[in-house]
Design an enzyme around this catalytic site. Sequence first.
Site, PDB file in Angstrom:
ATOM      1  N   ASP A 356       0.834  -1.190   0.000  1.00 24.51           N
ATOM      2  CA  ASP A 356       0.000   0.000   0.000  1.00 24.51           C
ATOM      3  C   ASP A 356       0.877   1.252   0.000  1.00 24.51           C
ATOM      4  OD1 ASP A 356      -2.682   1.332   0.534  1.00 24.51           O
ATOM      5  OD2 ASP A 356      -1.577   1.975   2.310  1.00 24.51           O
ATOM      6  N   GLU A 392       1.657  -0.448  -5.000  1.00 22.46           N
ATOM      7  CA  GLU A 392       0.721   0.623  -5.319  1.00 22.46           C
ATOM      8  C   GLU A 392       1.604   1.848  -5.516  1.00 22.46           C
ATOM      9  OE1 GLU A 392      -3.401   2.577  -3.649  1.00 22.46           O
ATOM     10  OE2 GLU A 392      -1.792   2.201  -2.201  1.00 22.46           O
TER      11      GLU A 392
END
Length: 716
Positions: A356, A392
Amino acid sequence: MTDSPAAGSLVPGVLPGTPTPLGASWDGRGTNFALWSAGASAVDLCLFAPDGTEQRHRLEETTHQVWHGRLPGVGPGQRYGYRVHGGYDPRSGLRYNPAKLLLDPYARAVDGELRLDPALFGHPADGVDSAVPDPRDSAPSVPRGVVVHDPFPWDGDRPPRRSWSDTVIYEVHVKGATAAHPGVPPHLRGTYAGLAHPAFVEHLLALGVTAVELLPVHHFVSEPHLLRRGLTNYWGYNTLGYFAPHAAYSASGSGGGQVTEFKTMVKELHAAGIEVLLDVVYNHTAEGDHTGPTLSFKGIDNPGYYRLDGANPARYTDYTGCGNTLDVRRPAVLGLLMDSLRYWVTEMHVDGFRFDLASALARSMHDVDRLSAFFDVVHQDPVVSQVKLIAEPWDVGPGGYQVGNFPPPWTEWNGKYRDTVRDVWSGAHVGVRDLAYRLTGSSDLYRSDGRRPFASINFVTAHDGFPLADLVTYEQKRNEANGEDNRDGESHNRNWNCGVEGETSDPDVLALRARQVRNLLTTLLLSTGVPMLTAGDELGRTQRGNNNAYCQDNELSWLDWEHVDEDMRAFVTRLVRLRRGAPVLRQEAFFEGHELPGTGGTRDLAWFAPAGGQLTTADWFDTGLQTVGMYLDGRGIRHRDEHGHPVLDDSYLLQLHAGPEPVTVTLPGPPWADGYGLVLSTEYPRGAPPAPAFLAPGPVDVPGRCVWLLRIERRP
């Protein structure tokens, strides 16, 4: 957890122990405890009895900034935490406060829930940056670590080891997958055991996905602002423990049974041929900004774990939008991250990670640095470098959008793919030039540094945003249930509601919406690269217009197994099967566009205009063009199988028409094809034409907003 543990006097008898490994390690006769803190003046180990009584032990030994000690007779199941002494001066970044019970960053299991209480905060309520620490004991309101020993029988576990080109990812929430599944026993719904239950695994196998990407399963807690509104963090991007499986997802309780249950889930999914990938949040923690709670890192060594504002160390540098940023530039923090990753691979047998806000991990000073220590360490690590790594590739800081800039062996969530495909099917006049790159693996992003098409993780939806059904139903977000006056969530979604905002009973609008979903899914699953499906899109799941359901732990977010769109599920199953059976649709090398010897002039990749000729330079820059044919020659595949033999495949023409009205296109004749078999059309609810259709070269009418997949037929 009791409300009022005993004050806890210091108890002698702690043996020196060792500084490694960090965390709590049981050796069969006792447990060694080791905690890193560079600035502490003293550390108390706190053990809790079942009735909540606290017993404190001063750790007298320090080695290389690690406080350590061994307690004979302490074993698995023991609840524990730390109280760390030191200076309290927020203006200098120091937030030591022994009134706050702190979770061991290396705890393998966590017991107890976070309960909203003023004692959570290291500062008095009336003075955030006061030089006076808050004296209230937080122990009754915070989770505790659990000593764990789990000799799990991994015998027979065989990770599938899928190649990237064979991978189809299914992004799914552990609880949401089965919380409402009627085929899963009630006591297992919403748990690791529920995810591994045959009723759910059979769905995955029937669908044809090869990997589940689990939303965060590291132990997390809810933000105070959510608890004040009576909500909880559902997605889990608020990590507190980087080694502990989230306890609330366990049907086995939180005394360490969650570790065994998680391992059992992995083993069962592996037995079904499905890989397990974890969405991990190493960019920030659950402690938030300077107003947030003191739960672990903030009280153990605030300037050692976090990036502080150089001009005002009482504040945090926030590249994540969540209040703080872990400082991966520091060896102890980088070590924590790498130890965690290796633990989940070696001890928990997971097959990879999705990071993330990975750009936050790559920042050296302020800029995103492709050669940061984090990348170097991952690349050379003999364990972590061998599993699937997905970034990401953005954060919220300046220069944080880094799609295409992560080094090998990283793959990336391709945000440009999502944006382009949404634009095309929402009716935006963007032409087909960018679409051509996205359909063929995004060579413009990933080829220059030696990566291959599978560096592109293609997706149209994810947990964050509208599900597919809502993407074609709502243009305006409806997030009022989140309690933020609809200010949260993305306002520019690159979507179209098919002419009516929200729910409708109009059959024509409903039919168009279903076709648009099929168009988006077809584009996704027939593109080169690695497709990622969002759980529930194949079932027709809706969030009723909420595009930021991070705090909706209810039927709005859970998979709806009662109102399944069976046509859509059958359509996705057909698409995945087509992809798996056609190597030309999942190539391991980028297309060259070169003529193929012995074919009479065909190319491995060619693009056709509606009139039948190949696209001209003017066509490529025509923003009004909404129709394109992509020819893929299976005789041009350049990779070999595991035995060294060339891979040969059928050839295909993907005819994509995003315009609203039917269009006449000319199917090219020899040497490209002698005829065409219509394999799939988004015109039909399940994708299959009502009867086998043979199309001769020449003019044909393609319906508005439709994709055809045509198999090339050639005379012997």
